[in-house]
Design an enzyme around this catalytic site. Structure first.
Site, PDB file in Angstrom:
ATOM      1  N   GLU A  69      -5.008   3.950   3.130  1.00 48.91           N
ATOM      2  CA  GLU A  69      -4.024   3.037   2.577  1.00 48.91           C
ATOM      3  C   GLU A  69      -4.477   2.614   1.184  1.00 48.91           C
ATOM      4  O   GLU A  69      -5.520   1.990   1.033  1.00 48.91           O
ATOM      5  CB  GLU A  69      -3.868   1.826   3.492  1.00 48.91           C
ATOM      6  CG  GLU A  69      -3.360   2.212   4.877  1.00 48.91           C
ATOM      7  CD  GLU A  69      -3.274   1.030   5.808  1.00 48.91           C
ATOM      8  OE1 GLU A  69      -2.184   0.420   5.878  1.00 48.91           O
ATOM      9  OE2 GLU A  69      -4.298   0.723   6.444  1.00 48.91           O
TER      10      GLU A  69
ATOM     11  N   ASN B 140       0.684   5.018   1.428  1.00 50.87           N
ATOM     12  CA  ASN B 140      -0.038   5.654   2.528  1.00 50.87           C
ATOM     13  C   ASN B 140       0.092   7.165   2.487  1.00 50.87           C
ATOM     14  O   ASN B 140       1.183   7.697   2.284  1.00 50.87           O
ATOM     15  CB  ASN B 140       0.491   5.121   3.856  1.00 50.87           C
ATOM     16  CG  ASN B 140       0.321   3.628   3.946  1.00 50.87           C
ATOM     17  OD1 ASN B 140      -0.782   3.135   4.105  1.00 50.87           O
ATOM     18  ND2 ASN B 140       1.416   2.901   3.809  1.00 50.87           N
TER      19      ASN B 140
ATOM     20  N   THR C   4       0.837  -1.198   0.000  1.00 51.24           N
ATOM     21  CA  THR C   4       0.000   0.000   0.000  1.00 51.24           C
ATOM     22  C   THR C   4       0.870   1.246   0.000  1.00 51.24           C
ATOM     23  O   THR C   4       1.989   1.246   0.504  1.00 51.24           O
ATOM     24  CB  THR C   4      -0.936   0.046   1.230  1.00 51.24           C
ATOM     25  OG1 THR C   4      -0.163   0.016   2.419  1.00 51.24           O
ATOM     26  CG2 THR C   4      -1.928  -1.105   1.209  1.00 51.24           C
TER      27      THR C   4
END
Length: 159
Positions: free
Chosen positions: A81, A31, A29
């Site tokens: 995320e 962020n 992910t």
């Protein structure tokens, strides 16, 4: 309630998250920093969302995003995320992430095991692919928001 806020555009520098996306889940992910999370509309519900994203004004890809507290991991801070449906093969920390959130997939929830969480994320990814490919959504790929030097489209983005 999340109705009436889509599309929602956000941009910001990619920061280190909790280190679980790639390591624990096998689903990396990107962020957003806390200031981007704090600027979300107050009526946006926690949950899983879909849309499009790009990194450093590069190609636009489908994405799925978790907005919330991630109850399985007992987060203390709300997060955004983003899992971009593209393999970058490198760390993206410090790059600029732009997202266009188009809609809501499901509410945030807890899971009894890591495997159940991973399976749910995989289902979310498949759902996001289908929704992003609807004719009504495909046009957002060419949004001016994703073009070089542009970080706002409708005034709801933060860097």
């Amino acid at each position: 309630m999340t109705k009436g806020i889509f599309p929602y555009f956000a941009a910001g520098e990619i920061v280190k998250g909790f280190g679980r996306g790639s390591k624990d889940l096998g689903i990396p992910t990107a962020n957003f920093p806390l200031n981007v999370v704090q600027n979300l509309p107050p009526n946006i519900e926690t949950g899983i969302y879909y849309g499009f994203a790009n990194v450093d004004n590069g190609p636009v890809h489908e994405m799925v995003m978790s907005i919330g507290w991630n109850p399985f991991f007992h987060n203390k801070e709300k997060s955004m995320e983003t899992h971009i449906l593209h393999d970058y093969n490198q760390d993206l920390y410090g790059c600029i992430l732009k997202v266009c959130i188009l809609g809501y997939i499901r509410p945030e929830k807890n899971f009894d095991s890591l495997d159940l969480l991973i399976n749910a994320i995989k289902d979310d990814i498949q759902q996001a692919k289908k929704l992003c490919n609807l004719p009504s959504n495909k046009g957002y790929i060419t949004s001016n928001f994703f073009k070089k030097g542009n970080s706002s489209d409708g005034g709801n983005s933060v860097i």
